[in-house]
Structure formats: C-alpha cells, structure tokens
Scaffold this active site. Structure first.
Site, PDB file in Angstrom:
ATOM      1  CG  ASP A  24      -2.034   1.344   1.599  1.00 66.79           C
ATOM      2  OD1 ASP A  24      -2.644   1.527  -0.008  1.00 66.79           O
ATOM      3  OD2 ASP A  24      -1.754   1.861   2.654  1.00 66.79           O
ATOM      4  CG  ASP A  26      -1.945   7.458   0.353  1.00 65.90           C
ATOM      5  OD1 ASP A  26      -1.144   8.926   0.387  1.00 65.90           O
ATOM      6  OD2 ASP A  26      -2.652   7.932  -0.703  1.00 65.90           O
TER       7      ASP A  26
END
Length: 231
Positions: A24, A26
């Site tokens: 991922d 953020d």
C-alpha cells in the site's frame, strides 16, 4: 535512594518469508495524513457532516467508496464526480507529504525483488505523493484505474499477485488501514500492519514503521522479512 530508570526490551523477532510483496502507499510508504485530513475535513463540513466521523472511514478506500458510506442515500454518480474533484485537489496538495520512517531504506532493500504497489490512489496521485516523499516508484503498480472495486475488496491485491505471477498465499501485504488489512486477508495473504492505525485490525504481524523490518533473501530466492519491535 537510587535513581529510577526506564528501559525497553526487544521482543523476539518475527520472521516471515514470501515470494512477493504487495505495498500500500498512504500510511505505509508515504505519510500523507496532513493533506488527507485537510481535504476530507473540508469535504465533510461542506456536506454538513462531522469531520471526525469522516476521517474514521476515509483511510484505505477510494474516495467514492468513502462518500458512499458517509452519504448512503446519494446517487453513486455524484460520488464518482466529487471523487474526481477530490483526486485533483489531493494531487495538487503535497504540503506535509513525507516518507514513513524507514521507507527509503526499505524500498532500496527490495529493489530487484518481486514487489508491486497496490494503492487506492489513481496514477497521478500516486506519482505525486511518491515523488514528494522522494521514494522510488515500483515498476509494477495497481492503482485506482486498474480495479472495479475499492478496498476492502481484495481485487487490487489479487491483481498485484497475478501481475507478478505469484500465488496469493506466497505474497505478503504491507498495509496501515482497516480497509486495506481486510482486503489483504480476504485475498488469502499475510498482512504486515504498519503504524498506529494498523494495530487494532488484526494483521498477521505489526510494526511501528519500516525501520523495524530487515530484508534478506534465502538460498531458494524467497524474500525473508525479520520484524523487530521494542516494548
């Protein structure tokens, strides 16, 4: 009377092996909380919503999916339209976007190993934030344009595994949010939770940031991750 002292103890390291890593962005590689909170607080207030409640569901999801949760009676077409506006605003605002602790070293350590970025951001936003944080962009990417369903749906992670040609069970996901952790687990993958948000959502293992992860390879070419934390 002797002076009191405080000390930390290091827990036994956790060692995990995988054939590929799915990352991922953020909250995992990039700390973009400042801009996310600015943009979504403004959006919530403009729609008569409690900003604090909005921020509880925004992380990890595509914007239209967050809007659908917060305004369940609203036509989905409006959510898609406002999500386009939100993406443009977030892409233009990189003030306060910084790397998560240890991100640069971690990205250097996995250079040349099978890995992919799997993010709810679109390609423009992902590029803007990785650039602002001075992080290398992975060659293999799954962005918002790539999928039909937002996290917590596992589609993005399954697509990342397929692009790398690796069985989902042989992948390890790196995530920070409830939606992202749920998506990784639903894909049949192990999940390393990164940062304070992740701890409450039962990832396979948890570390405060990427400084706690040491990357090596095994003789058969597998990726070995050694996780250490202090208590």
């Amino acid at each position: 009377m002797s002076a009191s002292t405080t000390s930390t103890t290091t827990t036994a390291p956790v060692v995990l092996t995988a054939r590929a890593l799915l990352l991922d962005m953020d909250g995992t590689l990039v700390n973009s909380d400042a801009v996310v909170e600015r943009c979504w607080r403004d959006w919530a207030v403009s729609h008569g919503l409690d900003p604090e409640e909005a921020l509880k569901v925004v992380h990890g999801r595509q914007g239209y999916a967050t809007m659908a949760i917060l305004l369940p009676e609203r036509p989905v077409e409006l959510n898609y339209a406002e999500n386009t506006e939100m993406l443009a605003r977030e892409t233009a605002d990189t003030d306060g976007v910084v790397p998560v602790g240890g991100a640069a070293e971690f990205m250097a350590a996995i250079d040349g190993l099978p890995h992919a970025l799997v993010t709810s951001a679109d390609a423009a936003l992902a590029t803007a934030r990785m650039t602002a944080a001075a992080l290398r962009m992975p060659e293999v990417r799954v962005t918002a344009e790539s999928v039909k369903a937002s996290k917590p749906d596992p589609e993005g992670f399954l697509m990342g595994a397929a692009k790398l040609g690796v069985d989902p069970a042989d992948c390890i996901v790196f995530e920070d949010s409830a939606a992202g952790i749920a998506a990784g687990l639903a894909a049949g993958m192990r999940v390393i939770g990164i940062g304070p948000r992740a701890a409450a959502h039962a990832p396979t293992a948890h570390v405060p940031d990427l400084t706690s992860i040491h990357v090596t390879t095994t003789p058969d070419g597998s990726i070995q991750l050694t996780l250490t934390t202090e208590a």
